[in-house]
Design a protein around this motif. Sequence first.
Motif, short mmCIF file in Angstrom:
data_model
loop_
_atom_site.label_atom_id
_atom_site.label_comp_id
_atom_site.label_asym_id
_atom_site.label_seq_id
_atom_site.Cartn_x
_atom_site.Cartn_y
_atom_site.Cartn_z
N MET A 434 0.74 -1.31 -0.06
CA MET A 434 0.16 0.03 -0.01
C MET A 434 0.97 1.18 -0.06
O MET A 434 1.79 1.33 0.77
CB MET A 434 -0.95 -0.02 1.28
N PHE A 435 0.41 2.14 -0.97
CA PHE A 435 1.34 3.37 -0.98
C PHE A 435 0.44 4.53 -0.57
O PHE A 435 -0.74 4.60 -0.95
CB PHE A 435 1.66 3.83 -2.39
N LEU A 436 0.86 5.19 0.34
CA LEU A 436 0.03 6.55 0.87
C LEU A 436 0.47 7.69 0.19
O LEU A 436 1.41 7.99 0.39
CB LEU A 436 0.28 6.68 2.38
N GLY A 437 -0.32 8.12 -0.51
CA GLY A 437 0.02 9.51 -1.20
C GLY A 437 -0.68 10.63 -0.72
O GLY A 437 -1.85 10.60 -0.84
N GLU A 438 0.25 11.58 -0.22
CA GLU A 438 -0.40 12.72 0.20
C GLU A 438 -1.00 13.71 -1.06
O GLU A 438 0.00 13.85 -1.98
CB GLU A 438 0.71 13.48 1.08
N VAL A 439 -2.31 14.16 -1.26
CA VAL A 439 -2.63 14.92 -2.26
C VAL A 439 -1.84 16.42 -2.19
O VAL A 439 -2.15 17.09 -1.19
CB VAL A 439 -4.06 15.22 -2.30
N ARG A 440 -1.19 16.59 -3.36
CA ARG A 440 -0.47 17.83 -3.51
C ARG A 440 -1.03 18.60 -4.46
O ARG A 440 -0.90 20.08 -4.36
CB ARG A 440 0.91 17.68 -3.82
N GLY A 441 -1.81 18.27 -5.35
CA GLY A 441 -2.60 19.25 -6.25
C GLY A 441 -3.91 18.29 -6.81
O GLY A 441 -3.88 17.24 -6.86
N ILE A 442 -4.94 19.07 -7.24
CA ILE A 442 -5.87 18.61 -7.84
C ILE A 442 -6.26 19.35 -9.13
O ILE A 442 -6.13 20.49 -9.41
CB ILE A 442 -7.37 18.71 -6.93
N ARG A 443 -6.57 18.37 -10.14
CA ARG A 443 -6.85 18.98 -11.60
C ARG A 443 -8.35 18.45 -11.89
O ARG A 443 -8.50 17.34 -12.05
CB ARG A 443 -5.73 18.75 -12.57
N VAL A 444 -9.10 19.59 -12.42
CA VAL A 444 -10.31 18.84 -12.81
C VAL A 444 -10.76 19.66 -14.18
O VAL A 444 -10.41 20.96 -14.48
CB VAL A 444 -11.56 19.47 -11.84
N ARG A 445 -11.35 19.00 -14.79
CA ARG A 445 -11.74 19.46 -16.49
C ARG A 445 -12.59 20.57 -16.39
O ARG A 445 -13.70 20.47 -15.49
CB ARG A 445 -12.21 18.10 -17.19
#
Length: 465
Positions: A434-445
């Motif tokens: 399991m890789f825990l990935g801290e969200v650093r950015g979000i992109r939405v169309r």
Amino acid sequence: MISQILSKYRYLWPASDINNIKEWSTSADNLFFERTMPEKDQELSIDSRWPAFFPSSICVVTTSNGSRIALERSVGATIVNRFPYVIALSFCRQHLSERHYDRKLFTEIIEENESVAVQFLPPGPSFDMVMDAISTIPDENVHQRISGSDLSFRKAVTNTAPVFSDAYMVYEASLVKPGKDFNGNQIFGSPWVDVGSHRLYFFEVNAIQLRQDIAEGKSQICWRSLPAWEPISEKQGYLTTDDSAVQKKGYQKGYTADYRFPGSKTTAFESDNIENCMAVKHLPPLPEDQIEVDNDRARWPCFFPSSLSFVTTLAEEDVPNMMPCGSTMVVSRQPMTIAICIAYAAINERYSPRATLDFIRRTGKFGCGVPFIHENIISAIQYTGNISLTDDPEKLQHAGLKWELTKYAPALSALPIHYECRVVDEIRLGTHSMFLGEVRGIRVRSDVTPDNPLEWFPLAEVRGT
Ligand SMILES: Cc1cc2nc3c(=O)[nH]c(=O)nc-3n(C[C@H](O)[C@H](O)[C@H](O)COP(=O)(O)O)c2cc1C
């Protein structure tokens, strides 16, 4: 087809114009909304709803230590490992807002009791009564919720957790114990890990109960595993599957977003006995005894509602990769953290080390895109989910997917939502890491709007055949 009864649970995102939210900006080419993460605590204290959508299912979890019984809801419960068969559940342990508060007593009872019953109720009155009891009775009175629901219950088969008579499927599980994986590495030094605002628990499945009529094929569980959405703008680079490549590689594992269990293409539920009109399957306690080398028999023994993410990585400069990942869950709200589970054990063709593993370990980053129901996306899932980058260095091109490189990982232009993640931990679970990935950015169309939202149903439905 979505039935009347399920339509009540329809979730649409976004509810308001992303344009008007000050944390979001528009990309230079106007094709995307973007925001950086993490959020400020103050922002969350006002509104702690997720800043963007990720498809997750809802189930209920009960536990009991003999004297105290407790009930809580879980969003995004996920099967995270195959051998042993492990479910991860994450509960908030910090006060962020009225929505996200410390589940102190509930988690205390879980830790004392060490076992749970993870239950699925059909959409309708009994599910609503359980949700109502959870939302109106606070955590400090968590032991009153079961009686507060006014529903009848019995004891689980392998532990003392209460099981609702109306549940159509129950996973009985206990906190994992320290052990070794197939390579002799130590696993599960601890049965839980604190991730930001949440505590993430690992439970090994001891038994599965499935309503007898479903086990006998007289009724079916119907689950829509992807959100529905309609792309409007084609400027993002549209999808064209390279059919010749797909045929050349001859993929085997099919995928449909409209899942039915049991069905002609699913495993039969092999129960040991019938109890309380439920077919019950017990799982052997040791992974060595559970392991099924045969590709088909290694499939999950029963349905579990899961969604899918597109995990993107950079293999080399200018060489992108993507693999569909069913074991994806949001495990922490602050900072928002996404867990993905990637196979590392060489068991058979179904479970073999993924090329993605090395790329994530090397770069410490991954992207996590939200796919949707679309013919070409389904073809892309079938192709990329069966073909490794090791076999096809042009895997994305052949799957018809266009990408752009971001600071973190490739972003697939066709997808409505994309999370950029920085790896903060890797936890070996036996067959999957399991890789825990801290969200650093979000992109939405930019064509994801309240007038053209993603549509999602967090519940499965049971229908007669
Ligand atoms: C619907 C679906 C869900 C999948 N979920 C996972 C998963 O959760 N974890 C995993 O390791 N592999 C999963 N796979 C398999 C990988 O996507 C597949 O092995 C892929 O080809 C690996 O690519 P790579 O070797 O280029 O990294 C899934 C495949 C499909 C079709």
